[in-house]
Design a protein around this motif. Structure first.
Motif, PDB file in Angstrom:
ATOM      1  N   ARG A 110     -46.806 -82.341 -21.027  1.00  0.00           N
ATOM      2  CA  ARG A 110     -47.205 -83.225 -19.922  1.00  0.00           C
ATOM      3  C   ARG A 110     -48.420 -84.059 -20.315  1.00  0.00           C
ATOM      4  N   ARG A 111     -49.386 -83.453 -20.958  1.00  0.00           N
ATOM      5  CA  ARG A 111     -50.607 -84.153 -21.363  1.00  0.00           C
ATOM      6  C   ARG A 111     -50.279 -85.251 -22.383  1.00  0.00           C
ATOM      7  N   CYS A 112     -49.387 -84.935 -23.310  1.00  0.00           N
ATOM      8  CA  CYS A 112     -49.009 -85.919 -24.324  1.00  0.00           C
ATOM      9  C   CYS A 112     -48.251 -87.089 -23.696  1.00  0.00           C
ATOM     10  N   LYS A 113     -47.442 -86.805 -22.692  1.00  0.00           N
ATOM     11  CA  LYS A 113     -46.723 -87.873 -21.999  1.00  0.00           C
ATOM     12  C   LYS A 113     -47.691 -88.759 -21.209  1.00  0.00           C
ATOM     13  N   MET A 114     -48.765 -88.171 -20.691  1.00  0.00           N
ATOM     14  CA  MET A 114     -49.788 -88.978 -20.014  1.00  0.00           C
ATOM     15  C   MET A 114     -50.518 -89.859 -21.028  1.00  0.00           C
ATOM     16  N   ALA A 115     -50.724 -89.344 -22.234  1.00  0.00           N
ATOM     17  CA  ALA A 115     -51.337 -90.156 -23.293  1.00  0.00           C
ATOM     18  C   ALA A 115     -50.420 -91.310 -23.660  1.00  0.00           C
ATOM     19  N   MET A 116     -49.121 -91.064 -23.661  1.00  0.00           N
ATOM     20  CA  MET A 116     -48.150 -92.109 -23.958  1.00  0.00           C
ATOM     21  C   MET A 116     -48.163 -93.176 -22.861  1.00  0.00           C
ATOM     22  N   LEU A 117     -48.251 -92.737 -21.603  1.00  0.00           N
ATOM     23  CA  LEU A 117     -48.332 -93.682 -20.483  1.00  0.00           C
ATOM     24  C   LEU A 117     -49.600 -94.519 -20.601  1.00  0.00           C
ATOM     25  N   THR A 118     -50.707 -93.863 -20.927  1.00  0.00           N
ATOM     26  CA  THR A 118     -51.973 -94.582 -21.110  1.00  0.00           C
ATOM     27  C   THR A 118     -51.844 -95.624 -22.210  1.00  0.00           C
ATOM     28  N   ALA A 119     -51.236 -95.223 -23.336  1.00  0.00           N
ATOM     29  CA  ALA A 119     -51.076 -96.142 -24.469  1.00  0.00           C
ATOM     30  C   ALA A 119     -50.275 -97.381 -24.071  1.00  0.00           C
ATOM     31  N   MET A 120     -49.258 -97.178 -23.242  1.00  0.00           N
ATOM     32  CA  MET A 120     -48.444 -98.308 -22.782  1.00  0.00           C
ATOM     33  C   MET A 120     -49.256 -99.216 -21.867  1.00  0.00           C
ATOM     34  N   VAL A 121     -50.024 -98.616 -20.966  1.00  0.00           N
ATOM     35  CA  VAL A 121     -50.794 -99.387 -19.985  1.00  0.00           C
ATOM     36  C   VAL A 121     -51.886-100.224 -20.655  1.00  0.00           C
ATOM     37  N   ILE A 122     -52.535 -99.675 -21.679  1.00  0.00           N
ATOM     38  CA  ILE A 122     -53.623-100.410 -22.333  1.00  0.00           C
ATOM     39  C   ILE A 122     -53.134-101.209 -23.546  1.00  0.00           C
TER      40      ILE A 122
ATOM     41  N   GLN B 289     -51.672-100.360 -26.519  1.00  0.00           N
ATOM     42  CA  GLN B 289     -52.067 -99.926 -27.851  1.00  0.00           C
ATOM     43  C   GLN B 289     -51.043-100.391 -28.892  1.00  0.00           C
ATOM     44  N   LYS B 290     -51.407-100.280 -30.158  1.00  0.00           N
ATOM     45  CA  LYS B 290     -50.505-100.675 -31.238  1.00  0.00           C
ATOM     46  C   LYS B 290     -49.213 -99.865 -31.175  1.00  0.00           C
ATOM     47  N   VAL B 291     -48.145-100.459 -31.686  1.00  0.00           N
ATOM     48  CA  VAL B 291     -46.847 -99.776 -31.755  1.00  0.00           C
ATOM     49  C   VAL B 291     -46.972 -98.460 -32.509  1.00  0.00           C
ATOM     50  N   SER B 292     -47.797 -98.464 -33.556  1.00  0.00           N
ATOM     51  CA  SER B 292     -47.956 -97.258 -34.368  1.00  0.00           C
ATOM     52  C   SER B 292     -48.531 -96.099 -33.563  1.00  0.00           C
ATOM     53  N   GLU B 293     -49.437 -96.384 -32.635  1.00  0.00           N
ATOM     54  CA  GLU B 293     -50.031 -95.324 -31.815  1.00  0.00           C
ATOM     55  C   GLU B 293     -48.976 -94.706 -30.892  1.00  0.00           C
ATOM     56  N   ASN B 294     -48.104 -95.533 -30.353  1.00  0.00           N
ATOM     57  CA  ASN B 294     -47.004 -95.017 -29.528  1.00  0.00           C
ATOM     58  C   ASN B 294     -46.054 -94.167 -30.373  1.00  0.00           C
ATOM     59  N   ALA B 295     -45.784 -94.626 -31.597  1.00  0.00           N
ATOM     60  CA  ALA B 295     -44.906 -93.872 -32.495  1.00  0.00           C
ATOM     61  C   ALA B 295     -45.521 -92.523 -32.830  1.00  0.00           C
ATOM     62  N   TYR B 296     -46.830 -92.512 -33.036  1.00  0.00           N
ATOM     63  CA  TYR B 296     -47.534 -91.279 -33.361  1.00  0.00           C
ATOM     64  C   TYR B 296     -47.456 -90.284 -32.200  1.00  0.00           C
ATOM     65  N   LEU B 297     -47.571 -90.773 -30.986  1.00  0.00           N
ATOM     66  CA  LEU B 297     -47.461 -89.897 -29.812  1.00  0.00           C
ATOM     67  C   LEU B 297     -46.036 -89.356 -29.666  1.00  0.00           C
TER      68      LEU B 297
ATOM     69  N   ASP C 120     -37.486 -91.965 -31.579  1.00  0.00           N
ATOM     70  CA  ASP C 120     -38.443 -92.959 -31.084  1.00  0.00           C
ATOM     71  C   ASP C 120     -39.583 -93.154 -32.081  1.00  0.00           C
ATOM     72  N   ALA C 121     -40.036 -92.038 -32.685  1.00  0.00           N
ATOM     73  CA  ALA C 121     -41.108 -92.123 -33.685  1.00  0.00           C
ATOM     74  C   ALA C 121     -40.638 -92.920 -34.897  1.00  0.00           C
ATOM     75  N   TYR C 122     -39.425 -92.661 -35.336  1.00  0.00           N
ATOM     76  CA  TYR C 122     -38.859 -93.353 -36.502  1.00  0.00           C
ATOM     77  C   TYR C 122     -38.773 -94.860 -36.254  1.00  0.00           C
ATOM     78  N   LYS C 123     -38.228 -95.227 -35.105  1.00  0.00           N
ATOM     79  CA  LYS C 123     -38.105 -96.647 -34.762  1.00  0.00           C
ATOM     80  C   LYS C 123     -39.485 -97.289 -34.628  1.00  0.00           C
ATOM     81  N   GLY C 124     -40.411 -96.560 -34.001  1.00  0.00           N
ATOM     82  CA  GLY C 124     -41.756 -97.095 -33.784  1.00  0.00           C
ATOM     83  C   GLY C 124     -42.505 -97.332 -35.080  1.00  0.00           C
ATOM     84  N   PHE C 125     -42.471 -96.359 -35.986  1.00  0.00           N
ATOM     85  CA  PHE C 125     -43.160 -96.526 -37.268  1.00  0.00           C
ATOM     86  C   PHE C 125     -42.495 -97.627 -38.100  1.00  0.00           C
TER      87      PHE C 125
END
Length: 214
Positions: A112-124, A126-134, A172-177
Motif C-alpha cells: 500500500r505504501r509503495c502504491k501511494m509513492a507511485m501515486l505521488t510520483a504520477m501527481v508530481i 516524476q521521471k519515467v524511470s522513477e515510476n519504473a523503479y517503483l 510495467d517496470a520493463y516498459k518503463g525502463f
C-alpha cells in the motif's frame, strides 16, 4: 524446547525515525532499517535484494500518514512548491489519515505504501524511470509476500493473485525502463549501466521478450 534468546527477529533490525512532512508540515514516525544491522546476502535475477533477518524493501518507502505524500528514501522531501501544491490538491484533499501502530510492516502494508509513492510520483510528474523503479519495487514486494505465504501454507488461489500482480509490475517496470533509456542516461535511479543492462535482460526474460533478452 524454548526459543533461542540470541535469535534476532525482524523488529531488531528496525527503529522509529521522526520525520517532518514537506507537504503538510506535520511530524510523524516511520520505520527504518538500522544501519549495519542486516547482512547483505545478494540479489536475485531482477535485483531484489536479500538480507539476513529482514526484507529491507518493506522499509524503503516513507509515507506521511496525515496527507498521504509518499516516496522512497532516496527522493523523499525533494519536492518543489508547485509539486507540494499538486500533492495537496490531488492526494491530500482526498486522503483519510491512516495512523498505523504496526511493530513491523507487513507485506500488504508495504505494498500500500509503495502504491501511494507511485501515486505521488504520477501527481508530481516524476521521471519515467522513477515510476519504473517503483513498479520494480512493487514486484519485489509481491515476490516477498509470495515466499512468506508459501512458507505459511497459504492457499494456492491467493498466491496466484499475488503472482499475477508480481508479473504485471515486472512488465510495467520493463516498459518503463525501456522508455526511460530513450531519454535518460545511466546511472538511472542509482543503477549503473552494466547493472541496468543485466536488469533489462532479466526483465525481458520475465516478460517473454526473448529476442530483446538475447
Amino acid at each position: 524446547m524454548g526459543n533461542n534468546t540470541n535469535e534476532k527477529v525482524e523488529s531488531d533490525y528496525i527503529f522509529d525515525k521522526k520525520m517532518v512532512c514537506p507537504v503538510c508540515d506535520r511530524e510523524f514516525k516511520t520505520k527504518q532499517i538500522r544501519t549495519g544491522k542486516a547482512r547483505f546476502l545478494g540479489t536475485d535475477e531482477v535485483l531484489r535484494p536479500s538480507y539476513s533477518g529482514v526484507d529491507v524493501t518493506k522499509y524503503d518507502v516513507v509515507m506521511c500518514p496525515h496527507c498521504g505524500y509518499a516516496a522512497v528514501n532516496r527522493t523523499y522531501g525533494h519536492v518543489t512548491p508547485k509539486q507540494i501544491q499538486a500533492v495537496k490538491r490531488d492526494i491530500g484533499a482526498r486522503y483519510h489519515a491512516l495512523i498505523q501502530n504496526e511493530e513491523i510492516y507487513s507485506y500488504d502494508s508495504a505494498i500500500r505504501r509503495c502504491k501511494m509513492a507511485m501515486l505521488t510520483a504520477m501527481v508530481i510528474h516524476q521521471k519515467v524511470s522513477e515510476n519504473a523503479y517503483l513498479c520494480l519495487k512493487l514486484a519485489w514486494l509481491y515476490r516477498g509476500a509470495i515466499n512468506e505465504m508459501q512458507e505459511a501454507g497459504t492457499s494456492e488461489q491467493k498466491i496466484e493473485k499475488y503472482r499475477n500482480s508480481e508479473h504485471e509490475y515486472l512488465m510495467d517496470a520493463y516498459k518503463g525502463f525501456a522508455t526511460a533509456l530513450e531519454t535518460e542516461y545511466p546511472p538511472i535511479c542509482n543503477i549503473d549501466e552494466m547493472t541496468l543492462n543485466y536488469l533489462m535482460t532479466s526483465l525481458a526474460r520475465e516478460c517473454e521478450d526473448y529476442d530483446n533478452a538475447i
